[in-house]
Design a protein around this motif. Sequence first.
Motif, mmCIF file in Angstrom:
data_model
loop_
_atom_site.group_PDB
_atom_site.id
_atom_site.type_symbol
_atom_site.label_atom_id
_atom_site.label_comp_id
_atom_site.label_asym_id
_atom_site.label_seq_id
_atom_site.Cartn_x
_atom_site.Cartn_y
_atom_site.Cartn_z
ATOM 1 N N GLN A 74 -46.054 -34.335 87.950
ATOM 2 C CA GLN A 74 -44.793 -33.622 87.879
ATOM 3 C C GLN A 74 -43.807 -34.092 88.463
ATOM 4 O O GLN A 74 -42.512 -34.309 88.000
ATOM 5 N N LEU A 75 -43.872 -34.743 89.637
ATOM 6 C CA LEU A 75 -42.998 -35.444 90.413
ATOM 7 C C LEU A 75 -42.379 -36.649 89.557
ATOM 8 O O LEU A 75 -41.253 -37.035 89.693
ATOM 9 N N VAL B 232 -44.245 -37.302 100.757
ATOM 10 C CA VAL B 232 -43.811 -37.659 99.499
ATOM 11 C C VAL B 232 -42.106 -37.114 99.123
ATOM 12 O O VAL B 232 -41.494 -37.642 98.837
ATOM 13 N N VAL B 233 -42.455 -35.676 99.155
ATOM 14 C CA VAL B 233 -41.168 -34.884 98.698
ATOM 15 C C VAL B 233 -39.978 -35.291 99.521
ATOM 16 O O VAL B 233 -38.773 -35.589 99.342
ATOM 17 N N PRO C 246 -40.912 -42.116 74.595
ATOM 18 C CA PRO C 246 -41.310 -40.639 74.851
ATOM 19 C C PRO C 246 -41.698 -40.482 76.494
ATOM 20 O O PRO C 246 -42.287 -41.217 76.794
ATOM 21 N N ILE C 247 -41.048 -39.563 76.898
ATOM 22 C CA ILE C 247 -41.212 -39.382 78.213
ATOM 23 C C ILE C 247 -42.492 -39.065 78.699
ATOM 24 O O ILE C 247 -42.910 -39.466 79.944
ATOM 25 N N ASP C 248 -43.237 -38.462 77.941
ATOM 26 C CA ASP C 248 -44.726 -38.307 78.403
ATOM 27 C C ASP C 248 -45.304 -39.488 78.383
ATOM 28 O O ASP C 248 -46.171 -39.638 79.120
ATOM 29 N N GLU C 249 -45.271 -40.302 77.361
ATOM 30 C CA GLU C 249 -45.908 -41.773 77.564
ATOM 31 C C GLU C 249 -45.493 -42.389 78.900
ATOM 32 O O GLU C 249 -46.262 -42.985 79.428
ATOM 33 N N THR C 250 -44.190 -42.500 79.153
ATOM 34 C CA THR C 250 -43.942 -43.206 80.117
ATOM 35 C C THR C 250 -44.359 -42.712 81.469
ATOM 36 O O THR C 250 -44.884 -43.403 82.291
ATOM 37 N N ALA C 251 -44.238 -41.251 81.796
ATOM 38 C CA ALA C 251 -45.128 -40.651 82.772
ATOM 39 C C ALA C 251 -46.388 -40.800 82.974
ATOM 40 O O ALA C 251 -46.903 -41.249 83.928
ATOM 41 N N GLU D 72 -34.287 -45.350 93.324
ATOM 42 C CA GLU D 72 -34.701 -45.513 94.677
ATOM 43 C C GLU D 72 -35.667 -44.714 94.861
ATOM 44 O O GLU D 72 -36.659 -44.632 95.550
ATOM 45 N N LYS D 73 -35.469 -43.463 94.367
ATOM 46 C CA LYS D 73 -36.633 -42.219 94.436
ATOM 47 C C LYS D 73 -37.968 -42.681 94.134
ATOM 48 O O LYS D 73 -38.981 -42.440 94.608
ATOM 49 N N LEU D 74 -37.897 -43.364 93.138
ATOM 50 C CA LEU D 74 -39.337 -43.893 92.600
ATOM 51 C C LEU D 74 -39.875 -44.802 93.481
ATOM 52 O O LEU D 74 -40.972 -44.951 93.689
ATOM 53 N N ARG D 75 -39.090 -45.928 93.827
ATOM 54 C CA ARG D 75 -39.430 -46.876 95.181
ATOM 55 C C ARG D 75 -40.162 -46.094 96.019
ATOM 56 O O ARG D 75 -41.217 -46.436 96.740
ATOM 57 N N ARG D 76 -39.420 -45.199 96.720
ATOM 58 C CA ARG D 76 -40.049 -44.234 97.736
ATOM 59 C C ARG D 76 -41.079 -43.660 97.590
ATOM 60 O O ARG D 76 -42.051 -43.477 98.388
ATOM 61 N N MET D 77 -41.223 -43.097 96.356
ATOM 62 C CA MET D 77 -42.333 -42.535 96.214
ATOM 63 C C MET D 77 -43.640 -42.964 96.199
ATOM 64 O O MET D 77 -44.666 -42.798 96.807
#
Lengths: 205, 205
Positions: free
Chosen positions: A140-141, A81-82, A160-165, A93-98
């Motif tokens: 984390q990623l 994944v990394v 808020p980024i925590d909510e999105t994550a 694109e990182k998110l798509r690949r992930m």
Amino acid sequence: MSPAITSPVPPRGPADHDVRDQIVVAATEHFSQYGYEKTTVSDLAKTIGFSKAYIYKFFESKQAIGEMICSNCLREIEAEVVAAVSAVDRPPEKLRRMFKAIVEASLRLFFRDRKLYEIAISSATERWRSAIAHEEFVRQLILEVLQQGRDSGEFERKTPIDETAAAIYLVMHPYINPLLLRHSFDHTDEAPALLAGLVLRSLSP
Amino acid sequence: MSPAITSPVPPRGPADHDVRDQIVVAATEHFSQYGYEKTTVSDLAKTIGFSKAYIYKFFESKQAIGEMICSNCLREIEAEVVAAVSAVDRPPEKLRRMFKAIVEASLRLFFRDRKLYEIAISSATERWRSAIAHEEFVRQLILEVLQQGRDSGEFERKTPIDETAAAIYLVMHPYINPLLLRHSFDHTDEAPALLAGLVLRSLSP
């Protein structure tokens, strides 16, 4: 198997990690043939040619051996994944690949060779440390890629980024956890692109 | 149980649907006590006081009885979801309510009383008609709400609607299918609001 390994007395002075590796390799082989649940530490000792007590010097239980095998497998998924995420520059694109890499690596490692399937299932059911650490890795990623996308202005910053994550993690969860993944087979072809598309639309500034 | 029901000869001239209901009620009771998998049609016949042949006049198999029980349960979930969605006017709020109602109704019906749990699991594992129809119901409802939101200008229209609907369905899937839902318990408190929030952000024009 070499005579040194089948000897009931361990070879003189091997480094501890070598013996641990030896046990893990033999256990992986044995589990894949006879199943993790059915195997006892006595069975393993007999196969490897070590005494049970000697094995217990290196692993406190069968689960500890299973944890090590499971960890190795999860580290492999994480490395893939990394690699997939690092191969591209832009956060979208990182998110798509992930998404794609997680589904593909998990399917292959948990199911295609079925070797680790039973251990992965135990690990997820009993919430082993290795399984929890893997979920933490994914969280984390996600957070890192989100932060990069917010910094570059490619992702919205109102939520808020925590909510999105947390929400993105929930979307990925059925493809990370082998207990859910085995019931998501019907969707594994289309899911990565569809879900990544939806998530990216949700992130547009 | 009334004497008329325990008589091996069915009461004279009951309407077919009454007898079917009688069988379904008795079977639900019996399954919930002894489990769906372990029960045979002979067991049911004995309990109800009908002959096995008479039961087969109304249901071709145990699964057909299970399907009926499962359908009743799924219709109940669907009625709750429709009520929740209809109670509000705006499509975004409809979608929020839909997520919440599906998770709550499914949890309660499948798990809280555990009565229907085993049947729901069989239904999902073996892909009974009732389970497929339920998934189709959810897909249709998503599509309807999406269309309303596009018509009112509250949802974006660039993405093909089928793609959007399929992605939202995938996000909901772990909370619709009891096989996945039983592994999603850790998330059922926070999931509806988090996922509905993410989906709504993805729909903003």
